[in-house]
Write an enzyme that holds these catalytic residues in place. Structure first.
Site, PDB file in Angstrom:
ATOM      1  N   ASP A   1    -132.204  74.433  -5.691  1.00 21.05           N
ATOM      2  CA  ASP A   1    -131.857  75.182  -6.909  1.00 21.05           C
ATOM      3  C   ASP A   1    -133.044  75.682  -7.752  1.00 21.05           C
ATOM      4  OD1 ASP A   1    -129.784  73.606  -5.985  1.00 21.05           O
ATOM      5  OD2 ASP A   1    -129.272  72.772  -7.935  1.00 21.05           O
TER       6      ASP A   1
ATOM      7  N   TRP B   1    -133.769  68.317   2.518  1.00 22.03           N
ATOM      8  CA  TRP B   1    -133.514  67.851   1.164  1.00 22.03           C
ATOM      9  C   TRP B   1    -133.878  66.371   1.012  1.00 22.03           C
ATOM     10  CZ3 TRP B   1    -130.545  64.213  -1.399  1.00 22.03           C
ATOM     11  CH2 TRP B   1    -130.395  64.398  -2.781  1.00 22.03           C
TER      12      TRP B   1
HETATM   13  C1  FRU Z   1    -126.989  71.786  -6.292  1.00 25.17           C
HETATM   14  C2  FRU Z   1    -127.421  70.358  -6.558  1.00 25.17           C
HETATM   15  C3  FRU Z   1    -127.263  69.990  -8.009  1.00 25.17           C
HETATM   16  C4  FRU Z   1    -128.224  68.854  -8.167  1.00 25.17           C
HETATM   17  C5  FRU Z   1    -129.348  69.272  -7.255  1.00 25.17           C
HETATM   18  C6  FRU Z   1    -130.002  68.148  -6.509  1.00 25.17           C
HETATM   19  O1  FRU Z   1    -127.537  72.304  -5.131  1.00 25.17           O
HETATM   20  O2  FRU Z   1    -126.695  69.469  -5.733  1.00 25.17           O
HETATM   21  O3  FRU Z   1    -125.947  69.677  -8.382  1.00 25.17           O
HETATM   22  O4  FRU Z   1    -128.656  68.701  -9.492  1.00 25.17           O
HETATM   23  O5  FRU Z   1    -128.806  70.183  -6.324  1.00 25.17           O
HETATM   24  O6  FRU Z   1    -131.076  68.614  -5.742  1.00 25.17           O
END
Ligand code: FRU
Length: 523
Positions: free
Chosen positions: A22, A46
């Site tokens: 994000d 991730w």
């Molecule tokens: C959206 C999300 C958010 C969270 C972040 C974690 O892609 O899941 O809700 O804050 O990414 O990386």
């Protein structure tokens, strides 16, 4: 190796390596645009999330800075998650963000710049009073995240929204504060939509019904509508809806309940998620950032050493002509990249044929094209097709009464790879033409393990309007917009074999269309 290098974009935002998701806390400060982002410093997948940080003068060329925040407190040790910036009238900058705590509870935190005289805002201080908010009673500790930019109310207090869910109803909670030290959860919710699941990265902002410019997040009034956006965790798409914000009651109501958040319009019909707008006070525009992933799988990402990018920032305004949708358009700075340009004016393309356009060996293109159809032909359209959608069609292979027509991009000379971006017109039972704008990625790459969707949406075309499209090609990335930005798509065509971005005009088999004008521009 060469193939890998070719895929990286040139004018889209990407960190030099590793995973990004994000966009966070975008803002303009002392001459610089800031982008923060969910970043894994250790891998192309991730995890271990910190806030990456970069700055730019023009939203196009970026200077990468050290991480603004790392996971070093009990309340964000499992991840410094998504958040938003608020510029206070006294010059302060407040960063509200979610932390995943030592027991993976989602809490809200606050940070501010260590030195407001530093235009690059390199150092950030986490507020000693963190966390400022814990999940309220009745909310699952893992469903409470992503605070918005705060807006100021007529009563002088600040409010911000946080996404959540109750059972499978997506909701947005609102908190109120005077001083960003003590906070009160308002009764009720800003809005709720059943069966939409967890709302991530809620965004909430005003758009003008009368002016061409964007608006500061705190503006409200009779000529203002409010956009509410949620990123649906279950469906991985960003849905927005236009409506009215009743500040006194603390609720937002959609103009058209059939187009409510999560069931109606999307910003983008490719991959585009966790987006966030900010108000650019310098240019008086609202700018939308969105995270886009590519068609690759995880193994390929690890091999490449990086994954995902940010879409070209788009200005967003209310579409005053239709009143039903937003207009999204690449920020004007992108046009400064048009170093060479080619115009193809009044070219004639035979019905049912493809015409290659000589755009040289460019790997970066900004294409603008317009098609015109005789109104008479449109009126004579007799193909009642209530069923057609881009996604359920067989893509650019499916021939209709009017369409497909458009462009093939990232096309090899022999058509073995090609990505058609096209219009397709049907007629509904109400007798009116319905225009679809689709992208067919089914033959984008000869690699067999990449995403190959056909997708798109309807797009409003007013009577007498030309059918216009704009396509940005940046190595492996395509972003396409129809009718001045009434709808858009993004595609990441990784591991295409094409090492240049061939363009061909695709003509409908009927002899009804005239290509009026196309300007192609390569960078
Ligand atoms: C959206 C999300 C958010 C969270 C972040 C974690 O892609 O899941 O809700 O804050 O990414 O990386």
């Amino acid at each position: 190796e060469k193939q890998l290098a070719w895929q990286r974009t040139a004018f889209h935002f990407q960190p030099p390596q590793n995973w990004m998701n994000d966009p966070n806390g975008p803002l303009f400060y002392k001459g610089w645009y800031h982008i923060f982002y969910q970043y894994n410093p250790n891998a192309a997948v991730w995890g271990d999330i910190v806030w990456g940080h970069a700055v730019s003068r023009d939203l196009i060329k970026w200077l990468h800075l050290p991480a603004a925040m790392i996971a070093d407190r009990w309340y964000d040790i499992n991840g410094v998650w998504t958040g938003s910036a608020t510029l206070l009238p006294d010059g302060q900058i407040i960063m509200l963000y979610s932390g995943s705590s030592n027991d993976s509870t989602q809490v809200q935190n606050l940070a501010y710049p260590a030195d407001l005289s530093d235009p690059l805002l390199i150092n950030w201080i986490k507020y000693p009073g963190n966390p400022i908010l814990l999940p309220p009673p009745g909310i699952d500790p893992k469903d409470f995240r992503d605070p918005t930019t705060a807006w100021n109310t007529a009563g002088g207090k600040w409010r911000f929204a946080i996404g959540s869910k109750m059972n499978r109803t997506g909701i947005s909670l609102v908190y109120e504060t005077q001083d960003f030290k003590s906070f009160k959860l308002l009764d009720g919710v800003l809005h709720a939509v059943p069966a939409t699941g967890m709302w991530e990265c809620v965004d909430f902002y005003p758009v003008s019904m009368t002016e061409p410019n964007g608006m500061d997040t705190s503006v409200n009034g009779p000529h203002v509508k409010h956009v509410l956006k949620a990123s649906l965790d279950e469906d991985r798409n960003d849905y927005y809806a236009i409506g009215r914000y009743d500040e006194e009651k603390g609720i937002w109501v959609p103009d058209n309940p059939e187009n409510d958040v999560g069931i109606g319009l999307r910003y983008d019909y490719g991959k585009f998620y966790a987006s966030k707008t900010f108000y650019d006070q310098e240019k008086r525009r609202r700018v939308l950032w969105g995270w886009i992933t590519e068609s690759d799988n995880e193994a390929a990402d690890i091999r490449k050493g990086w994954a995902s990018l940010q879409a070209i920032p788009r200005t967003v305004v209310y579409d005053q002509k239709t009143g039903t949708n937003l207009l999204q358009w690449p920020v004007e700075e992108v046009e400064s990249l048009r170093t060479r340009s080619k115009n193809f004016i009044n070219i004639t393309v035979q019905a049912g044929s493809f015409l290659p356009l000589d755009v040289g060996s460019a790997t970066e293109l900004d294409i603008i094209a317009e098609f015109e159809i005789d109104l008479e032909a449109l009126d004579k359209l007799s193909d009642f097709d209530e069923e057609y959608t881009c996604g359920t069609s067989s893509g650019a292979n499916q021939r209709g009464a009017l369409g497909p027509f458009g462009l093939l991009v990232l096309a090899t000379d022999d058509f073995s790879e090609q990505t058609p971006v096209y219009f397709y017109i049907t007629k509904g039972s109400d007798g009116n033409p319905r225009t679809f704008f689709c992208t067919d990625a089914s033959r984008s790459s000869i690699a067999d393990d990449v995403m190959d969707d056909i997708s798109g949406s309807t797009v409003p075309v007013l009577r007498g309007e030309k059918f216009s499209l704009r396509i940005l090609v940046d190595h492996s990335i395509i972003e396409a917009f129809a009718q001045g930005g009434r709808t858009g798509h993004h595609y990441g065509i990784n591991r295409g074999m094409a090492n240049k971005s061939g363009v061909k005009v695709m003509m409908d088999r009927n002899d009804l269309l005239h290509t009026l004008m196309m300007t192609g521009s390569s960078t």
